[in-house]
Each structure stands twice: as structure tokens, then as C-alpha cells.
Design a protein around this motif. Structure first.
Motif, short mmCIF file in Angstrom:
data_model
loop_
_atom_site.label_atom_id
_atom_site.label_comp_id
_atom_site.label_asym_id
_atom_site.label_seq_id
_atom_site.Cartn_x
_atom_site.Cartn_y
_atom_site.Cartn_z
N TYR A 3 76.40 12.05 41.51
CA TYR A 3 76.51 11.39 42.81
C TYR A 3 77.93 10.83 43.04
O TYR A 3 78.44 10.87 44.17
CB TYR A 3 75.51 10.25 42.91
N VAL A 39 71.19 18.41 43.89
CA VAL A 39 71.96 17.50 44.74
C VAL A 39 72.86 18.26 45.72
O VAL A 39 72.86 18.00 46.93
CB VAL A 39 72.79 16.55 43.86
N GLU A 94 72.68 6.89 47.46
CA GLU A 94 71.75 7.49 46.51
C GLU A 94 71.86 6.84 45.13
O GLU A 94 70.86 6.66 44.42
CB GLU A 94 71.99 8.99 46.38
N PRO A 149 67.55 14.72 46.94
CA PRO A 149 67.67 13.72 45.88
C PRO A 149 66.33 13.38 45.22
O PRO A 149 66.30 13.02 44.04
CB PRO A 149 68.26 12.51 46.59
#
Length: 965
Positions: free
Chosen positions: A789, A749, A838, A755
């Protein structure tokens, strides 16, 4: 006389007329005299008004006359009986009468019993049987019979005659025996309506069950033919012509006590005593308290009877009973031991639950750790003192351990020790220790497991440390007495090993050493060496991981076997091949030890030594390469191996492993080659300042494919070779192999910014975990990705710091690191923003693999519900569908349960009617009152005996047909 089980006390004397019958009602005595009067006596210390409510037992004090009922019976009274549950007095004189207690008013008279000489009342069923001349009659109480309704009682209208039948002679005595009647006719006993026949003759008394069948070992031999017998457990009391005899109900029914009284006419069992009626006086035989009886029996050496009485102590005195039983078992064991019954003595030592150190102290030649030796048991319980025999201190609180006396005189220790170390004594000790071993070894194994777990979690229990002994590398010595199960196991195994060797059971001793054992190394080593048990000594070293000592001893034994004049007494010949066989399991444990001792047998067994290295992978192969000349030069110097052969064999060890490991070794070598080429390529591009993380060559693609698709290499070793600021994809794959999923996802990431690769990584971990662990655990990998994330503090600097710490940690410690979101948040502030898009993509694409509740907790509060529709929509539909399906299944199961219950109830309604004309389908005879069986169709009825015989015939027919086949 063994001991005093009963105390005789005269309750009253000088009755003006002869006593015909006696009965007790509460604490009062009902005495029927020959003049037809009934005299009522009560305790001298209690007033008549409070006597019955005060106690239901006879008192140990003189009795006085309270009142006299003249004309109670017209003729002499033959027998009386108080029916306590009904508050009635049943008397047999001219006929059988029922009187209400305590006012003695007559309620019923059985007129047909006129002239009866014996009777018996069954209080449970309300049946009365009596004998008159050569006839026996049975009466039954009416269903509506109530002794409070006086108008239905007169002239016995409350009873119904059941049956009357004849007997061979006049009945002298009778008693209900279940649903049958036991009759005393002439000198025999006969069971009526059951198994008929003489069961006793002359002075033989027997015990029978409710069907009249003789019980096993049920013959009581009285010294003379008894006039009457009273049972008051655990004793039986018989009235003989010249005395009263008391015997135990335990086989072989020994004589306990004899009570000499003149002119005894009757004995009767009261609530708490046996009433003895003489011509003009009454005596009471009161049982001696069990505690005092136990003391007497133990003092007289009758230990079996004392233990039997301990079982009769009330449950509330369980601790007292346990202490008494333990003390008696110990005394009995010492008595048996000194009289040569060693195995029986060990049985009682085991029953007493004493520590094994107590028993081992009887064996002075058995060596155990010095600090664990218990004091010699030269003092035992003394229960012969007058204080114990006095009635004032004979209750249940008697303490068998209050005083002690010396039973063993150790001044004559020479003869005693020789007896204690005889073969029979040692064999008894072996059996005792073997019975104790399974329990003690089990506790020791559990203690060892607790220790391993405590060490693994970095926590040590205080209670365990308080008793834990420090062990040296060469044995368990100076073991505290109460330091735990492992120390007790060490004492047991050390003693057992010595006992086995002293009794000539060397094979059993070797089996003990081969299995799990806790033998003390120092003591066992000395004993085995002194006894020339070298094979057992090798096993002792091996089970305690003393491999160097074992190999030194084995090498010495091999050399002694080669010598013409050996210094050691060897029972077998030791060969160099034994050293090689011993070294094989050590290749993966201690390769340097293998190298050291393999040199000792290289000259004598060169081929086997080479095969030792070819037989398996040796982690120390690099050390072998460094010390190869130490291994090969002796063989070359002595002409055992040529240069060419040495080189070939050396290359085989270094570069040509066994065939089963050839493919795995090739893979490892290929991975190392690919990585070296990629590192060289990276170094060149770095110097030229042309390095790009997204640049792939064919070699790098092969490296990535190999790292991802194969196993068998060490990811920790390869990770240390990677640069810290490049080759992040390779680093992520290696971290994944090490189960460091959070770090791997962070690289995808934050470093690679891909991703899709992170999501593919989660898919691989999830699908691999479906076959290994529950879905709950595998779904956590997606939550880890969501945390990465959503957490802006996971910066590149933090990732690099954790990776550097991981690389710098010792090999094998990486697996102990945190993974799957268990790592602590770094303290520094990051600059990256929350990657909410994401997160929503992951939730919408993998909604069926993510725990919805936990995922919603991770989302920030400002997340719009509209953005969660792709995630919550299918999730809620699936949840609702599952709930609906479960509801349907539940309803179906309830319906099925109701149907099953309905079928069960219908099956239970089946009724079979047996009439006088019902016939057996097998023998075609009437069923009558015999036991019958019904076939499943509900119509076929057969005798149970016929059914059983037919089943046996079928079984025998099947077995014969199978034999013919």
C-alpha cells in the motif's frame, strides 16, 4: 633391580659419637648423638644465615658441622620430629619435650611421658599419644594453647590428658591412623579404638584405610621382616637387617631397587629425600628425576611402570607427558604385537592416538587407497642411549623421540607377513577399527553436512576445499592423507571390510555395507568380486547409488542361476523377483532405468512387472506411454499376454492408479479440465473483445474453488498455462500456493483493486501459520500488505516482470524465490499514489495481529496521529494490561518464594536431643553413641541398623505379596 629410583649420596661422615636420631629442618640436619649433644649440620656451599630462607629441601652436596648443643638431652635420644607448621622440634628422650626452632629453647615438657619408648603426633588435631611400658596415653592440646606464651608451656601445662589404657605388651611403634592408633606389638599390628586384630605377620606389610580396614590387594611382601618403613610416593622404602629395599606401590608391588649400606640404624623421610643414619655418618637417598626413570623403564621394557610414572609428571608439563605417553604406548604396542598379544597391542595403539594408517601399515595385505598409505613403522623411539641415562639430561625435558633404532627387520618379511595376516591378528585389527569407527564416522558425517550446507548457500569454505578430494562416480580413489574426516573414514571402512572378509565374518561385512559407510568402491569391488561375495557387492553398488551396475550384476547372477553350467561360484540362487524388488524404490528416482530393466524380466515375471508400475506413482509415466510398445510387444509376440489383456493392463497403468492415489489423481484431472474450459472461454471472449476480469461463470467459480480448497496439484505447471494479461485471481491463488505472498497481494491490490480480498488473503495465511510457526513470523504477512500500500514503486509492469521471470524459471526453483516482503524494490518510478486510507483500515481492523513498532516505522512522516487513534488506542490498552498482569504475577511469585523460604527455615530449626535414656522405638535398647535415624514426626528415634532392617523386611513383604497375586 629394575631401575635406579634413588641416588645415594653421603652427606657427612666421621661423627665423633654414635648417632641416635636424625631430623631435617629446611636444608639443615639435626643429629642427636649418644652423648646427649645435638649437632647441627648444613650444606657446605650455603651460609647459615640464608639457609632456611633459601630452601626447604636438602641439598645434594657434602654437609659440614655448624654448631653443637651440648647437654640437649640427659639420656640417649630415642626419636625426634620437626613440626613444620608450628616451627617446633618434638623430642623423645627421658620424656617428651617441645623446643622452639631455630634457637632450640624448651617450651614444654610432658612429665607424664617419663620412660616412654614411642610416640606419635597428629598435627591436624593437635593430639599426642605415647607408649610407656604397657600403657598408652593420649594428650590433647588446649584450645588456648599458643607456643608463643612461654609461661603456659612449662611442664606441659598446654596439654590435657584425654585417656590412658593398657595394652597386652610393650609397644614397639605407633602411628595415628585417622582417629585411631596403629600399634606395633610383638610381631603384629593392632588398631586401637577401631577394628582390632593382627593384620600382618613376619615379613608381610599391608595397606589400611583410616578405620584400619585392609585395602583390596594391599599386601606388600618384603624379602625380610622390615625394621621400619618410609612411604615416599610412588615408592615404599623398608629398612631390612642387611640392606634397604625399595618397592613400587603399584600392584603387585615389585622390587625396584636395593641400596646396600652397612650398620644402618634409622631411615627418616625428609622434605625431598630419605635420610639414612649409620653409626657415624649420614646418607641421603635422593629421588632420580621422573624423566630419567621413565627413560630407564622404557629402555628395559618395563612399559607399565613407565606409564604409571608419566601420570606423576607435574600438570605444567602436560604436553611433555602426552608425548612421552604416546611414545611409550607405541613402543609397548609393537612389543606386544611382536610377542603375540595382538588385542593388548591394539589397546595401546588406541591409547597412543596414532592414525589408523600407522596401524594398517602393519598389515601389508590390507589394501587401502595408495596415496594414503603411511610409511611402515620400522623406526621407533630409542631411549637406551647413554645420553638419556646421564643425570645431566635426566630432567623432565627428556625427549623420547630424539633418537631412533630399527626394531623390525623386514628382510624376514615372508614369515612376519604370514604372522601378521593370521586370524588372531586380523581379529585384533577388527576390534581396533570398530572402536575407532564411531568417532571417525561421526566426524565424516558432520563434514558431509557442512558440505551440503555450503553447497546450499553457494559458499565453500577455503579450509575445506584445500583438503577435499575429487570423487568419481565409481568410487573414492587417490585420497589425500590429511584431506579430512571423509577420507579417513574411507580408509577405515575399506580396511574393516577386508578384515571382516578375511576372518570369515561375511554377515558382519554385509551389515557394514547396508549401513552408512565410506568404503572405497574400486578396492571394495575388486575384493568382493574376487571373493564371490556378490550380495555384498550389490549392497556396495546400492549404497553408492550405482544402480545401473547393481542391476547389471543382478541380471547376470539371475542368468547364471538359470544356467546348468554357471561360470560364477554362487553361494545362493538369484531369482528374477530380486530385480523387481530392487526396482521398486527407483520408480520415483529414475523411471527410465526402471523401464529399461523391467523389460528384462517381463517375459519371466509378467504379473510382478505390471504390479511394479501399479504399486506406486511413476513420475515418468508419460515416457512410459511413449515407449509402451517397447514394453508390451515382447509379451504379445511370445504369447505371454493377449491383446485384450495388454490393453487392459496398459490402461490400468496410464489411467487407473492405485486405490490410495485414486482421489488425488481425480482431483488433478478435474483441475486440468476446469482450467482448459476456462481458457477456451477466455479465448472466445478475447476474440469478441468482450473479456472482463470480473466476469464469472460456473466453470470459473469451480476452478477458483478447486484451486483454493484442494492440494495435490502442481501450481507451477498450471501457472505456465495462464495468460499474462488476464485471469489475475487464479494467478494470485497459484502464487499463494507457491508462498509468493508479495506477488499475490500485489495482484489483489494493483490488478484487481480489491483490498478486501487482499485482507482476507492475509487472514488465511495468518490463521494457517498459527499451527505451524511462531506468531512473530505469521504477523509479517500484514506488514507485507502495508508495504504494498505504501510503496508507489510496485507498479503493474514490475509485477508482470517478476511473474514472467517466475513462470520462465525451471520447475522447483520457484520456492527459492523471495516472499513476504523480501523482494527488492524495482528501479522504475510508478504512477500510483500511496494508499494511506487502506493502510489505516488494516491497522484499525487487525491491530492485534500487527507488530506495532514495525508498522509505525513503515508509515510516512506526514501521517497524523489522530488517524492512528483506532490503531494505537486498543494496542496501548492491551500492552498496559499485559504489563500490569505480568507485574501482579511477578509479585505473587516473589511472595510465594518468601513463603517457601520461611517454611524451609522453620523445618531446619528442628532439634533432636539424644540423652543417656533415649531408647530405640524398634528394639527398645538405648541409643548410646550409635548411629540413629529420626522419623519425620521428630519424636520417633531408632537405631539406623534397626531402621534399615525394617525397610528390608517391608520390601521383602511387598515382593512376596506381589508374587502371591
Amino acid at each position: 633391580m629394575v631401575h635406579s629410583a634413588y641416588d645415594s649420596l653421603q652427606l657427612f661422615k666421621d661423627c665423633p659419637t654414635k648417632i641416635d636420631a636424625v631430623e631435617s629442618y629446611g636444608s639443615t640436619l639435626l643429629v642427636a648423638c649418644s652423648d646427649g649433644s645435638l649437632r647441627i649440620y648444613g650444606p657446605e656451599s650455603s651460609p647459615p644465615s640464608d639457609r632456611h630462607s633459601e630452601t626447604l629441601e636438602l641439598k645434594r652436596e657434602p654437609y659440614v658441622l655448624e654448631r653443637t648443643v651440648n647437654g640437649f638431652s640427659r639420656r640417649p635420644m630415642l626419636a625426634m620430629e620437626v613440626l613444620g607448621s608450628r616451627e617446633l622440634l618434638l623430642s623423645l628422650s627421658e620424656s617428651i619435650s617441645f623446643h622452639k626452632l631455630p634457637n632450640l629453647e624448651t617450651l614444654a615438657v610432658i612429665t607424664k611421658a617419663k620412660g616412654a619408648n614411642a610416640y606419635s603426633w597428629d598435627d591436624r588435631r593437635g593430639f599426642l599419644c605415647f607408649a610407656r611400658q604397657k600403657r598408652v596415653c593420649i594428650f590433647r592440646q588446649k584450645e588456648i594453647f599458643d607456643f608463643l606464651w612461654l609461661h603456659t608451656m612449662i611442664r606441659g601445662r598446654g596439654f590435657v590428658e584425654v585417656k590412658e589404657f593398657g595394652v597386652p605388651d610393650t609397644v614397639k611403634s605407633m602411628s595415628w591412623c585417622g582417629e585411631n592408633i596403629c600399634l606395633g606389638i610383638r610381631r603384629d599390628y593392632t588398631i586401637l579404638n577401631a577394628t582390632n586384630g593382627a593384620l600382618t605377620e613376619d615379613n608381610i606389610g599391608v595397606l589400611v584405610d583410616q578405620n584400619g580396614k585392609l585395602l583390596q590387594e594391599g599386601r606388600i611382601c618384603w624379602s625380610e621382616a622390615p625394621i621400619s618403613v618410609v612411604i615416599q610416593k610412588p615408592y615404599a622404602m623398608a629398612l631390612l637387617p642387611r640392606h634397604i629395599e625399595i618397592r613400587s606401590l603399584r600392584v603387585p608391588y615389585p622390587l625396584i631397587q636395593t641400596v646396600v649400606l652397612r650398620d644402618v640404624r634409622h631411615i627418616h623421610q625428609g622434605n625431598n629425600a630419605v635420610i639414612v643414619a649409620l653409626n657415624n655418618s649420614i646418607y641421603g637417598l635422593f629421588p632420580v628425576p621422573l624423566g630419567a626413570q621413565i627413560v630407564q623403564l622404557t629402555a628395559s621394557g618395563n612399559f607399565e611402570e613407565a606409564l604409571a610414572l608419566c601420570k606423576l609428571l607435574p600438570p605444567e608439563d602436560s604436553s611433555l607427558r602426552a608425548s612421552k605417553e604416546q611414545s611409550i604406548h607405541i613402543r609397548y604396542a609393537h612389543y606386544l604385537f611382536e610377542n603375540g598379544s595382538y588385542e593388548d597391542a591394539m589397546e595401546h595403539f588406541g591409547a597412543s592416538q596414532v592414525e589408523i594408517t600407522y596401524v594398517l601399515s602393519l598389515y601389508p595385505s590390507i589394501v587401502i587407497p595408495k596415496s594414503s598409505v603411511a610409511a611402515e613403522p620400522d623406526k621407533f623411539v630409542d631411549v637406551t642411549g647413554e645420553a638419556y641415562l646421564s643425570r645431566a639430561s635426566s630432567g623432565l625435558s627428556d625427549d623420547l623421540d630424539s633418537s631412533t633404532s630399527h626394531l623390525l627387520e623386514y628382510d624376514e618379511s615372508s614369515a612376519l607377513e604370514s604372522k601378521k595376516m593370521s586370524h588372531n591378528t586380523l581379529m585384533a585389527l577388527v576390534k581396533f577399527l570398530q572402536k575407532k569407527r564411531s568417532f571417525i564416522i561421526g566426524k565424516a558425517a558432520a563434514e558431509r553436512t557442512e558440505e551440503v550446507v555450503s553447497d546450499a548457500v553457494g559458499h565453500t569454505f577455503v579450509s575445506y576445499e584445500s583438503g577435499r578430494s575429487k570423487r568419481s562416480s565409481k568410487g573414492r580413489v587417490n585420497i589425500p592423507l590429511d584431506s579430512g574426516a571423509k577420507e579417513m573414514a574411507a580408509i577405515l571402512d575399506t580396511a574393516l571390510l577386508q578384515a571382516l572378509l578375511l576372518t570369515g565374518q561375511a554377515a558382519a561385512a554385509l551389515d557394514l555395507l547396508k549401513g552408512l559407510n565410506y568404503c572405497d568402491v574400486k578396492i571394495s569391488e575388486e575384493i568382493l568380486r574376487n571373493g564371490n561375495h556378490y550380495v555384498g557387492l550389490l549392497e556396495l553398488y546400492k549404497c553408492n547409488s550405482l544402480h545401473r551396475e547393481a542391476l547389471k550384476l543382478l541380471h547376470q547372477l539371475v542368468e547364471e542361476s538359470k544356467s546348468d553350467e554357471p561360470k560364477l561360484e554362487l553361494t545362493q540362487k538369484f531369482k528374477p523377483e530380486m530385480i523387481i524388488e530392487y526396482l521398486k524404490p527407483l520408480c520415483g528416482i529414475d523411471p527410465m532405468l526402471v523401464l529399461e530393466f523391467s523389460m528384462l524380466v517381463l517375459e519371466s515375471c509378467p504379473t510382478q512387472t505390471i504390479d511394479l508400475f501399479l504399486s506406486g506413482y511413476i513420475p515418468g509415466v508419460d515416457a512410459l506411454n511413449e515407449r509402451k510398445w517397447d514394453l508390451w510387444e515382447p509379451a504379445k509376440r511370445n504369447g505371454i499376454m493377449t491383446d485384450a489383456k495388454v490393453e487392459v493392463e496398459h490402461n490400468a497403468i496410464i489411467a487407473k492408479p492405485n486405490e490410495r492415489d485414486k482421489k488425488e489423481s481425480s482431483i488433478k484431472k478435474a483441475v486440468q479440465i476446469y482450467l482448459s474450459e476456462v481458457l477456451e472461454w477466455y479465448a472466445d471472449l478475447t476474440v469478441q473483445k468482450k473479456w472482463d476480469e470480473k466476469t464469472y461463470t460456473s466453470t470459473r467459480k469451480k476452478l477458483l474453488s478447486a484451486l483454493e480448497g484442494i492440494s495435490g496439484y502442481s501450481p507451477e505447471v498450471l501457472l505456465k498455462r495462464l495468460p499474462t494479461n488476464a485471469l489475475f485471481e487464479e494467478r494470485a491463488i497459484l502464487l499463494g500456493k507457491m508462498n509468493q505472498h508479495e506477488l499475490a497481494l500485489s495482484i489483489y491490490v494493483h490488478k484487481l483493486h480489491v483490498p478486501d480480498l487482499a485482507l482476507s488473503y492475509c487472514d488465511r495465511v495468518y490463521e494457517a501459520g498459527l499451527h505451524q510457526q511462531p506468531a512473530k513470523a505469521t504477523g509479517n504477512i500484514y506488514l507485507t500488505l502495508l508495504q504494498i500500500y505504501l510503496n508507489p514503486n510496485k507498479t503493474t509492469r514490475d509485477i508482470e516482470k517478476r511473474i514472467n521471470n517466475l513462470v520462465s524459471s525451471p520447475p522447483g526453483s520457484a520456492s527459492k524465490g523471495k516472499s513476504d516482503g523480501d523482494a527488492d524494490d524495482p528501479s522504475e518510478e510508478g504512477t500510483s499514489n500511496i494508499m494511506l486510507d487502506e493502510v489505516l483500515d488494516v491497522l484499525s481492523q487487525r491491530w492485534d495481529r500487527v507488530n506495532g513498532a514495525q508498522a509505525l516505522k513503515l508509515l510516512p512522516n506526514e501521517t497524523k496521529l489522530q488517524n492512528l487513534v483506532p490503531f494505537l488506542g486498543p494496542l496501548l490498552r492491551k500492552t498496559s494490561e499485559a504489563h500490569r498482569n505480568f507485574s501482579v504475577i511477578t509479585r505473587l511469585r516473589e511472595s510465594q518464594n518468601l513463603q517457601t523460604k520461611d517454611e524451609l527455615y522453620s523445618q531446619r530449626k528442628t532439634v533432636v536431643k539424644i540423652t543417656a535414656d533415649s531408647m530405640c522405638s524398634l528394639c527398645n535398647k538405648k541409643i548410646g553413641t550409635s548411629v540413629f535415624a529420626v522419623y519425620p514426626n521428630g519424636n520417633t528415634i531408632v537405631h539406623f541398623v534397626c531402621f534399615r532392617d525394617s525397610q528390608k523386611m517391608k520390601a521383602s513383604g511387598k515382593s512376596s505379596s506381589l508374587r502371591r497375586r
